[in-house]
Write an enzyme that holds these catalytic residues in place. Sequence first.
Site, PDB file in Angstrom:
ATOM      1  N   TYR A  98      44.085  41.899  42.977  1.00  0.00           N
ATOM      2  CA  TYR A  98      43.893  42.986  42.101  1.00  0.00           C
ATOM      3  C   TYR A  98      44.504  44.016  42.069  1.00  0.00           C
ATOM      4  O   TYR A  98      44.999  44.694  40.954  1.00  0.00           O
ATOM      5  CB  TYR A  98      42.418  42.979  42.100  1.00  0.00           C
ATOM      6  CG  TYR A  98      41.594  41.902  41.524  1.00  0.00           C
ATOM      7  CD1 TYR A  98      41.331  41.548  40.273  1.00  0.00           C
ATOM      8  CD2 TYR A  98      40.861  40.914  42.583  1.00  0.00           C
ATOM      9  CE1 TYR A  98      40.422  40.477  39.631  1.00  0.00           C
ATOM     10  CE2 TYR A  98      40.274  39.816  41.761  1.00  0.00           C
ATOM     11  CZ  TYR A  98      39.951  39.685  40.649  1.00  0.00           C
ATOM     12  OH  TYR A  98      39.196  38.694  39.999  1.00  0.00           O
ATOM     13  N   GLU A 140      33.154  36.493  42.864  1.00  0.00           N
ATOM     14  CA  GLU A 140      34.110  35.630  43.676  1.00  0.00           C
ATOM     15  C   GLU A 140      33.602  35.631  45.152  1.00  0.00           C
ATOM     16  O   GLU A 140      33.601  34.673  45.816  1.00  0.00           O
ATOM     17  CB  GLU A 140      35.377  36.084  43.461  1.00  0.00           C
ATOM     18  CG  GLU A 140      36.102  35.746  42.250  1.00  0.00           C
ATOM     19  CD  GLU A 140      37.206  36.487  41.764  1.00  0.00           C
ATOM     20  OE1 GLU A 140      37.918  37.019  42.671  1.00  0.00           O
ATOM     21  OE2 GLU A 140      37.438  36.824  40.423  1.00  0.00           O
TER      22      GLU A 140
END
Length: 392
Positions: A98, A140
Amino acid sequence: MLSEQSAATVRATLPAVGASLGEITERFYAGMFAAHPELLRDLFNRGNQAAGTQRQALAGSIAAFASHLLDHPDGRPDAMVSRIAHKHASLGVTPDQYAIVHEHLFAAIAEVLGDAVTPEVAAAWDEVYWLMANALTAVEKRLHEERGGAAWRPWEVVERVSETADVVTFRLRPADGGPARGFRPGQYVSVRVPLADGARQIRQYSLSGAPGADLRQFSVKRVHEGPAPDGEVSSHLHSRVRVGDVLELSEAYGDLVLDADDTPLLLASAGIGVTPMVAMLGHLANSGHRAPVTVVHGDRSPADHALRTDHGAYAAKLPDATVRFWYERDVPAGAGAGYVDLADVPVAPGTRAYLCGPLPFMRGVREQLIAKGVAPADVHYEVFGPDLWLAR
């Protein structure tokens, strides 16, 4: 969730950012893959990148997330977050990636919008990004913990069945001798395969067998002769994978899962979208479901209808099932001609619907169901590939 100052800035700049998202995402992917070619080689779908559909999906999700934060400042779009998180979890996306996305996405924003990206604008959109990224990371992490980790696992092909000219079903068992973990009907697995150029490309395939067996079953349609490039992974699986070969599979993920209580159900599919519906029907048949079930499917012809025998056989085991198939050609007795049309299909009050197939099909069926009184919240769908529903 979004600070008042950032909300005002995002609201003022959303039209300009939204209008440029296509160019921004194109430059973002180009910059990121130049710096990190391993991401394109081993993580991102090269076919979707070549076709441009992944760029459209990313642009749609960013715009939808930002709009939701503005319209619902005390919440977040959990359905969208869940759908993306399941995909990321199945691919093995890691938190550090990310930060890589952030670096190259914001470089692309600055490149495209230039002087319009003031420190205030950059800070506001930075807040939007990390709200979305942190929400995804948290979901997640939870998904991986529920499934015992994010590791890939070897599975041996024990059976290969040609369903149609372009669809093959693979049945596999754990190659490590361990037990097969459970899954919910409607979920999918990621399959990672080594290609001739050294890439290890990943694709998701819905599990087309009912839960409860020691084997995993998924069905693959060969992607070819279309406007997009031929499918690298589907072609590899069709042409090279045989009984005795070993594939790497993720655990099962996906939030289009059957909630089979005593509610009337409608399972609508088209083409290869039949795969999760057959798994759902198998579960309903095996669990003794007694509420009404309406089965709807559209295809080019009976010969193109993958898992057609299972589709009808599972439905026949249910005590209150209605089955309607439509075909564009070679229409057999009892089937409809042309595209799926629910005009003459009774839909029970309180029906919960599950859809899978091409986007135009799902949009059309959804509109018909809502016109028949089905609540929008009770219409659930699965998109194979990038979710372009958000990119309309």
